[in-house]
Design a protein around this motif. Structure first.
Motif, PDB file in Angstrom:
ATOM      1  N   ARG A   8       0.856  -1.194   0.000  1.00 52.81           N
ATOM      2  CA  ARG A   8       0.000   0.000   0.000  1.00 52.81           C
ATOM      3  C   ARG A   8       0.891   1.242   0.000  1.00 52.81           C
ATOM      4  O   ARG A   8       1.645   1.479   0.938  1.00 52.81           O
ATOM      5  CB  ARG A   8      -0.913  -0.028   1.227  1.00 52.81           C
ATOM      6  CG  ARG A   8      -1.828  -1.264   1.276  1.00 52.81           C
ATOM      7  CD  ARG A   8      -2.486  -1.437   2.623  1.00 52.81           C
ATOM      8  NE  ARG A   8      -1.509  -1.661   3.685  1.00 52.81           N
ATOM      9  CZ  ARG A   8      -1.812  -1.799   4.975  1.00 52.81           C
ATOM     10  NH1 ARG A   8      -3.090  -1.763   5.366  1.00 52.81           N
ATOM     11  NH2 ARG A   8      -0.865  -1.986   5.876  1.00 52.81           N
ATOM     12  N   SER A  34      -2.777   3.929  -1.385  1.00 50.60           N
ATOM     13  CA  SER A  34      -3.558   4.002  -0.151  1.00 50.60           C
ATOM     14  C   SER A  34      -3.755   5.432   0.326  1.00 50.60           C
ATOM     15  O   SER A  34      -4.728   5.723   1.021  1.00 50.60           O
ATOM     16  CB  SER A  34      -2.871   3.182   0.943  1.00 50.60           C
ATOM     17  OG  SER A  34      -3.641   3.141   2.114  1.00 50.60           O
ATOM     18  N   CYS A  53      -6.976   7.636  -8.851  1.00 47.92           N
ATOM     19  CA  CYS A  53      -6.593   6.888  -7.659  1.00 47.92           C
ATOM     20  C   CYS A  53      -7.834   6.199  -7.089  1.00 47.92           C
ATOM     21  O   CYS A  53      -8.966   6.651  -7.303  1.00 47.92           O
ATOM     22  CB  CYS A  53      -5.993   7.833  -6.611  1.00 47.92           C
ATOM     23  SG  CYS A  53      -4.412   8.567  -7.099  1.00 47.92           S
ATOM     24  N   ALA A  57      -8.516   5.749  -1.419  1.00 45.11           N
ATOM     25  CA  ALA A  57      -7.264   6.442  -1.090  1.00 45.11           C
ATOM     26  C   ALA A  57      -7.553   7.650  -0.206  1.00 45.11           C
ATOM     27  O   ALA A  57      -8.447   8.455  -0.497  1.00 45.11           O
ATOM     28  CB  ALA A  57      -6.548   6.876  -2.352  1.00 45.11           C
TER      29      ALA A  57
END
Length: 341
Positions: A8, A34, A53, A57
């Motif tokens: 991550r 992440s 993303c 996130a």
């Protein structure tokens, strides 16, 4: 087969260079984004939206929060070079694996602080030089290492330039290394690849590098010499037209490649050799684009559960040492500078 662990990532910085890595992380089967940290929450939000993303996130208006996030295993540092040492050291101290943009640091003393912090915390370090992870690079290295194909290496010349207007307004307190740390990083690492990372004995910068009004390098070059007679030269620029060339000459053969930094085609990349008086084209295919391959390898190392792989730290440090020597030669009136590991 055991399920592949996903690493991550937290992204530090929303500069243009981070866009490619955001895409690479998204495409890598063992990575996910992440968290995104920007200088402001607005910049981080815009970056996350523009680069697709994951909706999960987290968005942070700052970098400390990314390092404190328990759902972040590793960080990609896309900040100005002057900020690398601060945030890479802090990331390592927070037990985050470190993937840092090149140049890794402003000088080898700063890089040593980063590497020491990573070693102390047992986290993986790597600089973000994607072409090093393309299978073509491994095939070229095989050629350089074969005494029957290349023979004793005699000379290397490397040109890397990008007319991207990325350093004309740069300031020394942001990125004092300029094009030498960007295009020059590629040039120097390519030369070192041909020597199996045997450092030169000395470096001499070419006179009259091009600089902006603040003195930051826009283009420069240097010659490198080894005790056994090998020589190399390079030219790097952020204001000349695109070039990504390696020419390597040995007593038995030679190699040339014209797109080593960024292959003209993402999944197929050639290079050319002269062997036994025959010109040979070597086409090398890749399962993923090279920046994705870099992320995959970094994540494999970070998630292995084994001690960190030190090869990438050694390569970074040797590259940084030559960058420092070129800079020292420029600053000292183009004197010849000894390179000491």
């Amino acid at each position: 087969m055991a399920e592949q662990r996903q690493i991550r990532f937290g992204i530090l910085g929303c500069a243009t260079v981070a866009r490619n890595l955001a895409r690479a992380i998204s495409l890598a089967p063992n990575a996910t984004i992440s968290a995104v940290g920007g200088s402001t929450a607005e910049k981080a939000t815009a970056f996350a939206a523009e680069n697709e993303c994951p909706a999960t996130a987290k968005i942070y208006g700052g970098y400390d929060a990314v390092l404190d996030d328990p759902d972040v295993d590793a960080v990609y540092i896309a900040l100005p070079t002057s900020l690398h040492v601060r945030w890479a050291v802090l990331a390592a101290q927070k037990k985050k694996h470190v993937l840092v943009e090149k140049p890794a640091a402003l000088n080898v003393a700063e890089l040593d602080r980063i590497l020491a912090a990573c070693e102390a915390s047992g986290v993986q370090y790597m600089d973000a030089t994607p072409w090093m992870h393309h299978p073509r690079t491994a095939k070229m290295k095989e050629f350089f290492s074969d005494p029957l194909r290349l023979g004793q290496l005699k000379s290397v010349h490397c040109n890397v330039s990008f007319s991207l207007n990325i350093h004309p307004g740069e300031k020394p307190d942001v990125d004092a290394v300029g094009a030498l740390g960007d295009a020059g990083w590629h040039s120097i690492s390519a030369i070192l690849l041909t020597t199996d990372y045997d450092l030169p004995e000395s470096v001499t910068a070419f006179p009259d590098p091009e600089v902006n009004e603040a003195g930051v390098i826009l283009s420069c070059g240097a010659s490198l010499k080894w005790q056994d007679g090998r020589v190399a030269t390079f030219y790097c620029s952020s204001v000349a037209d695109m070039a990504m060339d390696i020419f390597a000459y040995g007593i038995a053969g030679k190699l040339r490649v014209h797109d080593f930094v960024i292959p003209f085609a993402e999944q197929s990349a050639p290079f050319y050799t002269l062997e036994s008086y025959r010109f040979i084209e070597h086409g090398v295919k890749a399962d993923f684009p090279q920046d994705v391959l870099m992320v995959i390898e970094f994540c494999n190392l970070a998630g292995s559960g084994s001690a960190p792989e030190k090869k990438w730290a050694v390569i970074s440090r040797k590259t940084q040492l030559v960058v420092d020597a070129v800079m020292a030669s420029i600053q000292k009136g183009f004197e010849t500078i000894k390179v000491v590991y």
